[in-house]
Design an enzyme around this catalytic site. Structure first.
Site, PDB file in Angstrom:
ATOM      1  CD  GLN A  34     -21.632 -80.422  53.196  1.00 25.61           C
ATOM      2  OE1 GLN A  34     -20.947 -81.417  53.049  1.00 25.61           O
ATOM      3  NE2 GLN A  34     -21.485 -79.350  52.450  1.00 25.61           N
ATOM      4  NE  ARG A 107     -28.120 -68.058  47.064  1.00 30.88           N
ATOM      5  CZ  ARG A 107     -27.932 -68.552  45.844  1.00 30.88           C
ATOM      6  NH1 ARG A 107     -27.715 -67.779  44.815  1.00 30.88           N
ATOM      7  NH2 ARG A 107     -27.960 -69.842  45.644  1.00 30.88           N
ATOM      8  CE1 TYR A 216     -30.949 -59.860  43.304  1.00 34.42           C
ATOM      9  CE2 TYR A 216     -29.776 -59.852  41.212  1.00 34.42           C
ATOM     10  CZ  TYR A 216     -30.132 -60.492  42.395  1.00 34.42           C
ATOM     11  OH  TYR A 216     -29.660 -61.756  42.655  1.00 34.42           O
ATOM     12  CG  ASP A 294     -26.202 -75.707  41.313  1.00 39.58           C
ATOM     13  OD1 ASP A 294     -27.079 -75.462  40.464  1.00 39.58           O
ATOM     14  OD2 ASP A 294     -25.534 -74.810  41.878  1.00 39.58           O
TER      15      ASP A 294
HETATM   16  C1  FAD Z   1     -23.083 -65.858  41.548  1.00 40.43           C
HETATM   17  C2  FAD Z   1     -24.305 -66.701  41.409  1.00 40.43           C
HETATM   18  C3  FAD Z   1     -25.536 -66.110  41.183  1.00 40.43           C
HETATM   19  C4  FAD Z   1     -26.673 -66.908  41.018  1.00 40.43           C
HETATM   20  N1  FAD Z   1     -27.867 -66.285  40.785  1.00 40.43           N
HETATM   21  C5  FAD Z   1     -28.957 -67.036  40.536  1.00 40.43           C
HETATM   22  C6  FAD Z   1     -30.216 -66.409  40.264  1.00 40.43           C
HETATM   23  O1  FAD Z   1     -30.317 -65.181  40.263  1.00 40.43           O
HETATM   24  N2  FAD Z   1     -31.302 -67.208  40.006  1.00 40.43           N
HETATM   25  C7  FAD Z   1     -31.211 -68.576  40.011  1.00 40.43           C
HETATM   26  O2  FAD Z   1     -32.223 -69.240  39.757  1.00 40.43           O
HETATM   27  N3  FAD Z   1     -30.034 -69.195  40.281  1.00 40.43           N
HETATM   28  C8  FAD Z   1     -28.918 -68.465  40.563  1.00 40.43           C
HETATM   29  N4  FAD Z   1     -27.736 -69.082  40.852  1.00 40.43           N
HETATM   30  C9  FAD Z   1     -27.688 -70.564  40.896  1.00 40.43           C
HETATM   31  C10 FAD Z   1     -28.171 -71.132  42.231  1.00 40.43           C
HETATM   32  O3  FAD Z   1     -27.411 -70.575  43.285  1.00 40.43           O
HETATM   33  C11 FAD Z   1     -28.025 -72.640  42.251  1.00 40.43           C
HETATM   34  O4  FAD Z   1     -28.515 -73.191  41.061  1.00 40.43           O
HETATM   35  C12 FAD Z   1     -28.794 -73.242  43.439  1.00 40.43           C
HETATM   36  O5  FAD Z   1     -28.264 -72.806  44.657  1.00 40.43           O
HETATM   37  C13 FAD Z   1     -28.744 -74.778  43.385  1.00 40.43           C
HETATM   38  O6  FAD Z   1     -29.401 -75.305  44.496  1.00 40.43           O
HETATM   39  P1  FAD Z   1     -29.062 -76.773  44.984  1.00 40.43           P
HETATM   40  O7  FAD Z   1     -29.993 -77.042  46.125  1.00 40.43           O
HETATM   41  O8  FAD Z   1     -29.038 -77.718  43.841  1.00 40.43           O
HETATM   42  O9  FAD Z   1     -27.545 -76.709  45.494  1.00 40.43           O
HETATM   43  P2  FAD Z   1     -26.917 -75.892  46.695  1.00 40.43           P
HETATM   44  O10 FAD Z   1     -27.574 -74.583  46.854  1.00 40.43           O
HETATM   45  O11 FAD Z   1     -25.449 -75.923  46.481  1.00 40.43           O
HETATM   46  O12 FAD Z   1     -27.269 -76.761  47.977  1.00 40.43           O
HETATM   47  C14 FAD Z   1     -26.630 -78.011  48.207  1.00 40.43           C
HETATM   48  C15 FAD Z   1     -26.780 -78.347  49.688  1.00 40.43           C
HETATM   49  O13 FAD Z   1     -26.256 -79.657  49.885  1.00 40.43           O
HETATM   50  C16 FAD Z   1     -25.395 -79.661  51.024  1.00 40.43           C
HETATM   51  N5  FAD Z   1     -24.435 -80.749  50.831  1.00 40.43           N
HETATM   52  C17 FAD Z   1     -23.389 -80.799  49.981  1.00 40.43           C
HETATM   53  N6  FAD Z   1     -22.749 -81.982  50.079  1.00 40.43           N
HETATM   54  C18 FAD Z   1     -23.420 -82.702  51.020  1.00 40.43           C
HETATM   55  C19 FAD Z   1     -23.260 -84.009  51.561  1.00 40.43           C
HETATM   56  N7  FAD Z   1     -22.270 -84.834  51.159  1.00 40.43           N
HETATM   57  N8  FAD Z   1     -24.128 -84.429  52.499  1.00 40.43           N
HETATM   58  C20 FAD Z   1     -25.150 -83.618  52.934  1.00 40.43           C
HETATM   59  N9  FAD Z   1     -25.334 -82.357  52.471  1.00 40.43           N
HETATM   60  C21 FAD Z   1     -24.485 -81.926  51.513  1.00 40.43           C
HETATM   61  C22 FAD Z   1     -24.789 -78.262  51.030  1.00 40.43           C
HETATM   62  O14 FAD Z   1     -24.295 -77.924  52.315  1.00 40.43           O
HETATM   63  C23 FAD Z   1     -25.974 -77.412  50.594  1.00 40.43           C
HETATM   64  O15 FAD Z   1     -26.780 -77.041  51.689  1.00 40.43           O
HETATM   65  C24 FAD Z   1     -26.582 -68.322  41.065  1.00 40.43           C
HETATM   66  C25 FAD Z   1     -25.350 -68.926  41.310  1.00 40.43           C
HETATM   67  C26 FAD Z   1     -24.220 -68.121  41.486  1.00 40.43           C
HETATM   68  C27 FAD Z   1     -22.891 -68.810  41.754  1.00 40.43           C
END
Ligand code: FAD
Length: 396
Positions: A34, A107, A216, A294
């Protein structure tokens, strides 16, 4: 025979890792993000050995390792006195036991190396400025429609669109995001602004009553990543992230040790994140669509496994699709990944009362608490099953 085409909603860590794993197996892939560019929040992330194994399988581990820090150990420190317990060897011991190191990563570096690898394999497959609005299962395929009205045809859809997933809503109806009552204060501090004693390749976890702080080094030690989590917060609703000042952050951590306050005092900017979850689903798959990362397992970050499990999902899903085809492959992925991932989420939630506990209020009660909760066998029970998983070898 033409290759199956997989449409991926979301160009985050999960979307990019899935794209690479599928392209490696000869699938045709389109990724819809997006945002107007492939972008990650500027903060750190811990990648444990099971995640680094996946990154190696995806062909990006050596590049990322060069950009990151290899954590040598993990320390627990007491919130007010700074008493220190060195508990884990994350260096040589991690490689010896699990085959890979424990990295602390910036990240945006992680997302960039993943996106570069996707583009190397398929230069035009990432579509930015493409917000997914709807998906429709036609029985023979899927039609994915964007908010701007464009539509794309494929054989299956992966919803890798994060905790506020639109795909999840289309597949399983509306379920509200649940605010945990905890807020994470996040910042990145230039290492050269901090006293020399901070410049160590160690992941530190300050534990206390009602909150904890993790910090870290990242970017080869040039920056310090800081995440301070506190309970008992309220949040008005979306958006779940807000800018804050370092004065507000310092006030929130008033009474904590001078090292915690020194990091906050040198923070160029601070962001507050509402930590949110969603209910557990009985299945992630419906017809020709499934969820990953997520979108289906948003977790409290207290085991640092959310993104790591998202990486595991990507490799297991691609292997299932290759071996079993679309319909059976999506089902097999779901059955394989849900139990492990839900166990991880429960483990992360259990760490809340370990990291935040009234027993930590005084040094006398803290010693007995730490001795019990972080004894060698307990650490091994909590982490070995996570770190030893092999997404590339597990029976699919
Ligand atoms: C404070 C904090 C610390 C963390 N530390 C760690 C760590 O140390 N180690 C670890 O393994 N995990 C960690 N995590 C968890 C990690 O950040 C998430 O599990 C990870 O980012 C999930 O990746 P994802 O691709 O599923 O989702 P996201 O990273 O949320 O990516 C989703 C993507 O989809 C896009 N999107 C959303 N809706 C739409 C749509 N309708 N159409 C098109 N695109 C869309 C978004 O823009 C985004 O780019 C942490 C989380 C937090 C909050």
């Amino acid at each position: 025979m033409s290759k199956a085409k997989i449409l991926i909603a979301g160009g985050g860590i999960g979307g990019m890792a899935s794209a690479i794993a599928l392209l490696q197996r000869g699938f045709d892939v389109e990724v819809f993000e997006q945002s107007d560019q492939v972008r990650e929040f500027g903060a750190g992330i811990q990648i444990s050995p099971n995640g680094n194994r996946v990154l190696d399988v995806l062909g990006v581990f050596s590049t990322l390792k060069e950009l990151s820090c290899n954590a040598a150990s993990k320390e627990i420190r007491l919130w007010n006195t700074g008493q220190t317990w060195t508990l884990f060897d994350l260096g040589g011991e991690s490689v010896r036991k699990f085959g890979y190191p424990y990295l602390t990563v910036f990240r945006p570096d992680l997302l960039r190396v993943l996106a570069d690898e996707v583009r190397r394999r398929s230069p035009e497959c990432i579509h930015v400025g493409s917000k997914v609005q709807n998906i429709e299962d036609t029985g023979h395929g899927v039609v994915l429609t964007l908010a701007d009205g464009r539509s794309f045809h494929g054989d299956a859809v992966i919803g890798a669109d994060g905790v506020h997933s639109r795909v999840r809503q289309v597949l399983f109806g509306v379920d509200e995001v649940q605010f945990s009552g905890m807020v994470a204060w996040r910042t990145l501090i230039p290492m050269d602004a901090l006293p020399e004693r901070f410049n160590r390749s160690v992941a530190v976890n300050w534990i206390g009553p009602g909150g904890h702080v993790v910090h870290y080094p990242v970017q080869g030690g040039r920056m310090m990543n800081f995440v301070g989590t506190l309970e008992g917060a309220t949040w008005p609703g979306p958006p779940y992230r807000a800018d804050a000042t370092r004065e507000e952050c310092a006030a929130a951590f008033s009474g904590w040790h001078e090292d915690v306050l020194a990091m906050i005092a040198h923070a160029p900017s601070v962001t507050r994140w509402a930590l949110c979850g969603r209910r557990f689903l009985d299945t992630w798959t419906r017809g020709r669509a499934t969820l990953l990362g997520d979108a289906c397992h948003p977790t409290l970050p207290f085991l640092a496994q959310g993104a790591v499990h998202t990486l595991e999902d990507a490799v297991v899903l691609s292997r299932c699709l290759e071996k079993h085809g679309i319909a059976d492959g999506l089902g097999r992925y779901d059955a394989l990944r849900r139990p492990r991932t839900y166990q991880m989420m429960r483990g992360a939630a259990d760490n809340t009362s370990r990291f935040h506990n009234e027993a930590l209020r005084t040094e006398a009660s803290a010693q007995a608490f730490v001795d019990r909760e972080w004894q060698a066998q307990a650490i091994s029970d909590r982490y070995d099953w996570l770190f030893s998983y092999r997404a590339d070898a597990v029976e699919v």
